[in-house]
Write a protein that holds these residues in place. Structure first.
Motif: not given
Lengths: 245, 455
Positions: B417-440
């Motif tokens: 439920h968190t907006p994309r721009f917050l999930v993919y912030s600078k703190l999210n190193t994983w998300g720099k070049e990768r998508e996170l898994p889709e939550v079921k």
């Protein structure tokens, strides 16, 4: 035969479909499977990060949950490897020794313990296997390109019997994908580059679906595929073996 | 996390990374073909590992035997406890024999001891005679690989370097021309040198002789022409008897470059009439490493470099990113033993894929030692508070199924439920070049409970 189903933490939370496929495949084969509630994690993320001492509680819980089963089966080579290899941080009681000895990766259990290769599945796609390192070089699910042993592969033996499935040969049969747990974050640049190269090998080999026995590697590859909008799908081997398309 | 930073910089030029990766993978494939042609390769590895284990368990005995036999052969044997003492001994021999110019064939030990700058500071000209080493010497860089010291340089870069230092003509990186020019340049240095320094690949306790392996014959050229030959060896280079040599020679070149054997495997047993031969046996932290039960097998290493060629991280980060004399997987288990704080990032520069252990001709369990170093480093070297606390809390959560369930559910809820721009912030190193898994919508536990209820 009493089998305890081990669903690793990240599969439980993020990939329930992999857990479901694992359970269904085992049940199709007539195995009596029980899923002990209250399981968490094998402790691998902590161990590989150098904090194995903080994982003792998780490891003890694992043993408590699974000590009464003849076999413990899980759809993740690296988690199974961790139980077998790194549970020496616990006092080696009979329970601990038994759990370590009887924990199996799903393909290994089907292939080596049940002695079955044909699961009656059908999956009409071009498939490439990402042979995850812990499954391959840890559990020896197959021969490794570095060693001069006779070639074999547990995963290939199972997939070869799937109707309609075309197994593709990769240029680098068993190169690491670069996930490596916290490595994927602390060594982000290399991790991403390794993953990109791994995906490209599958694309170059005309693969439609990447599969493997470790969903953590697949999670990393899927993250890159989705970000780069590449024409590939990622599925755990349990999902393919459970498939009747 | 120095390695990670260096690796990030190295990866800014992706085509160079691809080139580096391919060059080393080519060597790895050559090695596979060469090893495949040896019947009983795995048995040979077992044998080599067992011989080395024997040497490590009886090192004192073999060292004394070697010394006594070398002295009998007319060789002067020196002992150095550390790098400084090693450099002083070598300098002392040169002073005594009034040497001003030396030629040096490849020796990672002298790199480890930083012999070149030491001698140069004392007014001695040191010329590295291995072509790759000469290239990095001209570039004023350390070797980036232990067998292929200049593997990080393209032939075009060598072209420019030679123009600048050797006055060659521009040649678009023509390897034939560049090699010919290097040969002329080096020949001149060989003829004028007063002493030759070489490394030691194998020292044979039974005979007191040493074996030096090169592909260019440069060790022989140096040692045969000069009046003084100084061979520098780490104390772990011993093998018990001459008959054991065949095991290692069969493994070394195949593992290193895919050749059946090095072009020159030269035996030096005693000084020729009118010349001097010295052997400097160096500890420099080896005894300490020997005392660490979990890590002593790292001393089995015969410096073939196969673990570097196979390592997917080394291939994509380059040797210099390790900031250590011996880079790559083997360096990452040797270096922390020398300086835990300086090299505390190296055991983490690995996915623990285990390819290094499987390729190693002497079967060093490299990836297992990397795992073990990690456990020591997090205790003995100050760690970032955040990382330390996060992992401690994770440990507590994973030990308690109710807490785990709660954290799992709330994390999934937040991620969904968190907006994309917050999930993919600078703190999210994983998300720099990768998508996170889709939550079921639910986890496996919930599905299973529901199924049980409906049964």
């Amino acid at each position: 035969m009493k089998v305890g189903l081990f669903i690793p933490c990240y599969i439980n939370q993020l990939y329930p479909q992999v857990g479901i496929a694992t359970l269904e495949v085992l049940e199709k084969l007539g195995v009596e499977v029980d899923y002990p509630m209250g399981q968490t994690c094998c402790g691998q993320p902590l161990g590989n990060s150098g904090y194995e001492s903080d994982s003792i509680g998780a490891c003890q819980l694992f043993v408590k949950n699974f000590k009464n089963y003849d076999y413990i089966v899980g759809p993740s080579g690296s988690c199974v490897y961790h139980v077998k290899k790194h549970f020496d941080i616990l006092e080696q009681t009979d329970d601990v020794k038994r759990v370590r000895k009887n924990t199996y990766e799903l393909c290994q259990f089907i292939h080596d313990v049940l002695g079955i290769t044909d699961l009656g599945a059908s999956f009409p796609y071009k498939v490439g296997i990402h042979k995850s390192c812990h499954g391959l070089r840890g559990l020896r699910l197959g021969s490794c390109s570095e060693r001069m042993d006779a070639p074999y592969s547990t995963e290939e033996n199972l997939l070869k019997k799937v109707k309609g499935l075309e197994l593709k040969t990769l240029n680098r049969a068993d190169e690491c994908c670069g996930f490596g747990g916290t490595f994927s974050v602390f060594e982000e640049a290399i991790s991403v580059k390794m993953g990109k190269d791994r995906v490209q090998d599958h694309i170059d080999s005309e693969v439609e679906v990447i599969t493997g026995a470790d969903h953590s590697c697949l999670m990393h590859l899927e993250g890159l595929i989705n970000r780069n909008k590449q024409p590939l799908k990622v599925m755990h081997i349990a999902e393919i073996l459970n498939s009747t398309l | 996390m120095a390695h990670a930073q260096e690796a990030t910089t190295f990866n800014e030029n992706e085509s160079k990374v691809n080139w580096h990766d391919k060059a080393l993978w080519f060597v790895r494939q050559k090695r596979d073909k060469a090893a495949f042609n040896v019947k009983g390769w795995e048995t040979l590895r077992d044998l080599a590992s067992a011989i080395k284990a024997n040497v490590m368990s009886n090192l004192d005995i073999y060292l004394e035997e070697f010394e006594a036999n070398a002295i009998k052969n007319g060789v002067t044997v020196h002992w150095a406890k550390d790098a400084e003492e090693h450099n002083k001994i070598v300098h002392g021999i040169l002073q005594k024999t009034n040497v001003k110019k030396i030629v040096k064939s490849k020796s990672m030990l002298t790199e480890e001891c930083h012999l070149n700058p030491y001698l140069e500071a004392n007014g001695i000209e040191v010329i590295d005679t291995d072509l790759g080493e000469r290239i990095v010497q001209l570039a004023e860089e350390p070797p980036s690989h232990i067998v292929l010291p200049a593997i990080h340089k393209t032939k075009e870069e060598v072209d420019e370097l030679f123009q600048e230092h050797l006055g060659t003509k521009p040649c678009n990186g023509d390897p034939q021309y560049l090699t010919d020019e290097a040969r002329k340049h080096l020949r001149n240095k060989f003829l004028k040198a007063d002493a030759a320094v070489t490394g030691v690949n194998f020292a044979i306790a039974e005979t007191g002789g040493i074996v030096v392996c090169t592909n260019e014959g440069n060790a022989d050229m140096g040692a045969h022409l000069a009046k003084v030959h100084i061979a520098c060896m780490g104390m772990e280079k011993l093998i018990p008897q001459e008959k054991h040599l065949g095991v290692f020679l069969r493994l070394l070149a195949r593992s290193a470059t895919g050749q059946p054997i090095t072009t020159y495997s030269s035996h030096f047993n005693k000084p020729a009439p009118g010349t001097e031969m010295h052997i400097v046996i160096v500890d420099n932290g080896r005894t300490e490493q020997l005392s660490r039960e979990d890590f002593r097998a790292s001393l089995h290493c015969i410096r073939c470099g196969a673990c570097m060629n196979t390592c997917p991280i080394y291939r994509r980060s380059g040797g210099h990113s390790y900031n250590a004399t011996i880079p790559g997987p083997i360096g990452s288990i040797l270096s922390p033993g020398k300086d835990l704080t300086k090299h505390s990032d190296l055991p983490f520069a690995s996915t623990l894929c285990g390819s290094c252990s499987d390729v190693c001709p002497v079967k060093i369990n490299i990836h297992e030692q990397l795992y073990k170093w990690r456990q020591i480093i997090t205790k003995d070297v100050p760690q970032p508070i955040v990382k330390k606390s996060v992992l401690k809390v994770t440990g507590n959560v994973l030990a308690n199924s109710k807490m785990y369930d709660f954290v799992g559910k709330s994390s999934r809820f937040m991620l969904k439920h968190t907006p994309r721009f917050l999930v993919y912030s600078k703190l999210n190193t994983w998300g720099k070049e990768r998508e996170l898994p889709e939550v079921k919508n639910g986890n496996f536990d919930e599905w299973y409970k529901k199924r049980k209820k409906n049964e």
